[in-house]
Design a protein around this motif. Structure first.
Motif, short mmCIF file in Angstrom:
data_model
loop_
_atom_site.label_atom_id
_atom_site.label_comp_id
_atom_site.label_asym_id
_atom_site.label_seq_id
_atom_site.Cartn_x
_atom_site.Cartn_y
_atom_site.Cartn_z
N ASP A 358 0.94 -1.25 -0.22
CA ASP A 358 -0.03 0.13 0.48
C ASP A 358 0.52 1.14 -0.26
O ASP A 358 0.72 2.40 -0.58
N ARG A 385 -7.49 -2.87 -0.62
CA ARG A 385 -7.56 -3.34 0.38
C ARG A 385 -8.14 -2.46 1.20
O ARG A 385 -8.78 -2.97 2.53
N ALA A 386 -8.43 -1.22 0.96
CA ALA A 386 -9.22 -0.04 1.93
C ALA A 386 -10.29 -0.34 1.72
O ALA A 386 -10.45 -0.36 3.23
N ARG A 388 -11.95 -3.57 1.86
CA ARG A 388 -12.14 -4.04 3.31
C ARG A 388 -11.78 -3.66 4.94
O ARG A 388 -12.85 -4.41 5.37
N LYS A 389 -11.05 -2.97 4.30
CA LYS A 389 -10.72 -2.63 5.93
C LYS A 389 -12.29 -1.11 6.16
O LYS A 389 -11.81 -0.94 7.45
N GLY A 390 -12.23 -0.85 5.75
CA GLY A 390 -14.05 -0.19 5.72
C GLY A 390 -13.77 1.09 5.42
O GLY A 390 -14.43 2.31 5.60
N ASP A 391 -12.27 1.51 4.33
CA ASP A 391 -11.93 3.08 4.23
C ASP A 391 -12.22 3.31 2.97
O ASP A 391 -11.75 3.24 2.03
N ARG A 394 -10.44 6.74 1.17
CA ARG A 394 -9.25 5.97 0.59
C ARG A 394 -9.23 5.73 -0.43
O ARG A 394 -8.44 5.56 -1.44
N GLU A 561 -15.88 -9.33 10.98
CA GLU A 561 -15.59 -8.77 9.38
C GLU A 561 -15.69 -7.10 9.45
O GLU A 561 -15.78 -6.27 11.12
N GLU A 562 -14.72 -6.26 8.29
CA GLU A 562 -14.14 -5.05 8.03
C GLU A 562 -14.90 -3.53 7.74
O GLU A 562 -15.17 -3.26 7.86
N ASP A 563 -14.89 -4.82 6.74
CA ASP A 563 -15.71 -3.93 5.39
C ASP A 563 -17.09 -3.78 5.68
O ASP A 563 -18.33 -4.90 6.20
N SER A 593 -18.11 4.82 12.42
CA SER A 593 -17.06 5.22 11.99
C SER A 593 -17.90 6.25 10.59
O SER A 593 -17.03 7.18 10.37
#
Length: 931
Positions: A358, A385-386, A388-391, A394, A561-563, A593
């Protein structure tokens, strides 16, 4: 502030109560017998603001304030600062001796002649100040001491040490580290320290109230309590960055003011040292190994020495870490570098960070000049990847930068379309979709039918405009094309989830055929969450035990889960089948969030699910707050469909609480928007609120009409999400209007569906409905079965309605003692919930059993304000709103508003019931409170 006596600082500076207290004590001493104080602190920490507060307080209390400030361009002009200071009192020169008057006149440039001896000038200045102070106290305020010309500084140092007994105060400010300023060395000092985190947050919020919380935290961290930085850093951000609709740069930019403040100490550093500072700032981790590898210089550590000597950074050899004395030193290093220097530094860091994809992707992107396919591909992966992390923010930023770097038109178009979809679906950027899709079409005019484009367009059409049919056509066409090509299963799964929501919103069976067809073609490749949601979310009335077991498997992983999108999808799948207990914590995580500027769109959906959950669980205040937040946030972002789902929940609450006009108004708003657009799911939710409001008013014919419009008697419609939830409403309305055959048919339909034996809430509704249609000799057993439903207490409103119906049945068959028990229980539950019409009905039934007044009613006395009580008494006497208004000097509308609040308090729904209701109100009630 004490207006008498000595001056005390006025006004309010955030987080400066302790400093203001020090100034207050100083002004007291100075006004009494003279005193001097030097404020020290880092640049921008607020010394000048404190000087202003002290000067204002002193002036307000009658103190004569004389001020001067050092200026870099006047540092070589003799007595320049003394001239500033004494100009207002030059009229007092006549009171001085000829020697002193001549010394000041020539030194300050008002008379030609040789410059007087420094001691004579200093003594003359002190004498003049003492003379001025004979009338009233004097405060001398001097800012920026290090930039004072040396001659003036010498005079002020002389004066400051001879103030005892003179009613003169000298208050000055100097930067920390300038302690070698000899003229005032040794005077009392007070260090003005940076603000604490709480005060820093308050200061930023007061200036930038709409700033997203996570952006505010980033600013607070970077500013490290420096007030100037706290106020100036946001000014250098774009409006979209401040509200978290655009990702922040890795190094925050500086305003011109901050550049001057933090960059001036770097101008004299050697080029090699500045390059190392730039690398350290862009890396941001403080890892000396990274810095050393990127510098490509064996003696790189020696290059840091000038910056250490200038107190710009610290190096810890043990931990192999470098830390900047202030984060904005890094920002200054970036601002001072040329674009070429920045690109070379990014490229050097990208070469080192091969094991951190990243960070490497972003450094390569910043180093690129023109199209760069490999960098764009890496940013694509970073966006995944962002997400999946909920961002989402980004991810969108990465996709847009990848689009800029794309060498080919189709790749650029694909990334723009995906940015449009991700921005709308996660980051709250629904209104940006048309512009991004237009850019995508220009980049690839022949690629308009791509799956990403269709996903973005359909989401915009359905969620914002409510055009579910248009969204359905666009998305189905793209999915069918994708199924013929090499599109990844992940993209298809995402598109099918979108189609699932569109089909659900339609509330009709026809749109589901395309989804079922696509799912069948995917077969075992269909994701588990989507497979389950097709049943539990798409057709909850027809869910099976196997469906619920699969759903439980999905829910089991939700806390890890992060998403946010996946969490919301799981919550939606669980929402109609009593499985939200396992999702609630994760859904609130999504809301948190979103509140901080994360996945805002997902937060709106999560709020809708949570408000419906809170309503069903009897947490009505929570339901109201959550629904209102969903409506407010959804409306602000243009997400009309989920926003109106929140409105439906508010309408349902109003109906249950007896606020009938509010319920009808809110339901009408929903129907007027959803009806012409074919959003039947919203219409059905509005009909549900109308049916409940009619039941509460005793209008059972209207209740039947509204409930039957959702699902006809004898059929629990499979693709009507709220159909299982209105079964009790429909059956009760049918029984009350003599439609027993229709009621029995509906009970039979419920018995034929497996889900009504699996979910506690639906088991309760089915059993309660069966009891309502049972013959008198078998009804008690049916009611007992309903009341014994495991988990029935988790749904207090429905449980209390069944208990009320049981008590009514028992009273009719003259089982008075048992009737009282159940009616009192129902009354207590309705009173606790605030379901006033139902409580009135239960109390009426209880009185019919011979109980004159219930313990619940005595425990919760009605509270009317004096004005509400007087208006109610006049209305009960038969006066119209206009007549009451004339008598009380109020407008008819105001009278109506008061009665609107009174009716729910008294548990009534009409003017005709006012007299009896007021008779139950204790006489002292009208005297409580203030209207």
């Amino acid at each position: 502030m004490d207006d008498g006596g000595s001056g005390r600082p006025a006004g309010s500076l955030v987080g400066r109560a302790g400093d203001v207290a020090v100034l207050t004590a100083f002004l007291d001493r100075a006004a009494g017998h003279g005193a001097a104080l030097v404020l020290t602190g880092e640049p921008g920490v607020g010394k000048s603001a404190l000087l202003d507060v002290a000067a204002q307080a002193a002036g307000t209390s009658g103190v004569r304030v004389l001020s001067a400030a050092g200026a870099e361009f006047e540092a070589e002009v003799g007595f320049a600062a003394l001239n500033q200071l004494l100009v207002p009192v030059l009229g007092e020169l006549t009171s001085l001796s000829d020697l002193h008057r001549s010394a000041l006149a020539t030194s300050l440039g008002y008379r030609a002649g040789p410059t007087a001896d420094r001691l004579v000038v200093s003594t003359a200045a002190l004498t003049l100040l003492r003379e001025v102070a004979t009338g009233r106290p004097v405060l001398v305020v001097v800012d920026d001491l290090p930039w004072l010309d040396r001659a003036s500084a010498g005079v002020l140092g002389f004066v400051a040490r001879r103030l005892s007994g003179a009613r003169i105060g000298l208050l000055a400010a100097s930067r920390s580290g300038d302690g070698d300023f000899l003229p005032l060395a040794g005077l009392p000092e007070h260090e003005v320290r940076p603000l604490g985190d709480r005060a820093a947050e308050e200061l930023v919020t007061s200036r930038y109230p709409t700033m997203a919380p996570r952006v505010r935290r980033r600013v607070v961290t970077a500013a490290q309590g420096n007030p100037l930085a706290l106020l100036e850093l946001p000014a250098a951000l774009t409006g979209r960055q401040r509200v978290a609709l655009e990702a922040l740069p890795s190094v925050l930019p500086l305003s011109r003011h901050l550049q001057a403040l933090f960059a001036d100490r770097m101008g004299t550093l050697p080029p090699a040292t500045r390059r190392l500072l730039l690398l350290a700032a862009l890396d941001g981790t403080g890892d000396l190994r990274v810095l050393g590898a990127a510098s490509r210089d064996e003696d790189w550590l020696d290059g840091l020495a000038p910056a250490e000597e200038a107190r710009l950074l610290r190096v810890d050899a043990e931990t192999q870490r470098l830390s900047l004395r202030h984060p904005l030193i890094g920002s200054a290093a970036v601002e001072l570098a040329t674009s070429g220097e920045r690109r070379r530094a990014h490229a050097a860091l990208a070469e080192v960070l091969v094991d951190q994809p990243d960070r490497r992707a972003w450094h390569l992107a910043e180093a690129a000049v023109g199209p760069d396919g490999p960098a764009a591909d890496l940013l694509d992966e970073a966006a995944d990847r962002a997400l999946r992390k909920g961002d989402g923010v980004r991810a969108v930023t990465a996709l847009l930068r990848a689009a800029d770097l794309s060498p080919s038109g189709p790749d650029r178009a694909r990334r723009l379309a995906r940015a449009a979809y991700v921005g709308a679906h996660a980051a709250g950027e629904l209104r940006r979709v048309p512009d991004l899709l237009l850019q995508a079409r220009r980049a690839d005019p022949d690629g308009g039918g791509s799956l990403q484009t269709a996903m973005a367009a359909s989401y915009h059409l359905s969620t914002g405009d409510g055009d579910v049919d248009g969204a359905h056509v666009a998305l189905v066409r793209a999915i069918e094309s994708a199924l013929l090509g090499p599109v990844g299963v992940g993209d298809l799964d995402e598109a099918l989830h979108g189609l699932l929501v569109i089909c659900h919103s339609s509330g009709r069976p026809e749109p589901w055929q395309a989804l079922e067809s696509a799912a069948a073609r995917l077969g075992h490749r269909l994701g588990l969450a989507l497979s389950v949601a097709r049943s539990t979310f798409g057709a909850p009335a027809h869910a099976t035990a196997a469906d619920l077991r699969q759903l439980d498997r999905v829910i089991a992983g939700i806390d890890a889960e992060e998403d946010p999108a996946q969490i919301v999808r799981t919550g939606l799948a669980a929402s109609y089948v009593d499985r939200l207990d396992g999702c609630r914590q994760a859904l609130w995580r999504v809301v948190g969030s979103g509140r901080e500027g994360g996945a805002v769109a997902c937060a709106v959906d999560a709020l809708v699910v949570l408000c419906q959950d809170a309503y069903g669980a009897g947490r009505w205040e929570e339901a109201r707050r959550t629904a209102e937040e969903a409506v407010e946030l959804g409306e602000a972002l243009g997400y009309r469909l989920p926003s109106l789902s929140g409105t439906c929940c508010l309408a349902l609450l109003a109906a249950a609480e007896g606020r009938h006009e509010t319920a009808r108004t809110l339901a009408g708003q929903v129907v007027s928007w959803a009806g012409p657009r074919g959003v039947r799911a919203l219409e059905h939710s509005a009909y549900r609120a109308r049916a409940l409001a009619a039941l509460a008013e005793g209008d059972f014919e209207e209740a039947y009409r509204q409930a039957a419009a959702i699902s006809p008697p004898g059929v629990v419609a499979p693709h009507v999400p709220v159909a299982p939830w209105v079964t009790l409403d429909l059956v009760e309305a049918a029984v009350r209007t003599g439609r027993r055959q229709e009621a029995e048919a509906h009970v039979a339909a419920m018995r034929g569906l497996e889900v009504f034996r699996l979910c506690p809430r639906l088991v309760l509704l089915a059993a309660g409905s069966a009891a309502l249609t049972a013959p008198d000799d078998g009804a008690a057993a049916c009611f007992e079965e309903a009341m014994a439903t495991p988990g029935a207490d988790r749904h207090p409103f429905e449980s209390a309605r069944v208990q009320l119906a049981y008590g009514e049945h028992l009273r009719r068959v003259r089982a008075t003692g048992a009737a009282r028990l159940h009616l009192a229980g129902a009354l207590e539950a309705f009173t606790r919930l605030g379901a006033r019409p139902w409580a009135v009905r239960a109390e009426h039934e209880l009185r019919a059993t011979g109980v004159s007044r219930s313990p619940v009613a005595r425990a919760a006395p009605v509270e009317l304000t004096p004005q509400e009580h007087e208006i109610s008494m006049l209305a009960a006497a038969g006066l119209t709103n206009k007549q009451i208004g004339v008598q009380l000097y109020l407008s008819p509308r105001t009278v109506s508003a008061h009665l609107y609040r009174v009716f729910p308090k008294l548990g009534i729904s009409s003017r005709a019931a006012l007299r009896d209701a007021l008779a139950r109100v204790p006489q002292e009630v009208g005297g409580r409170g203030a209207g």
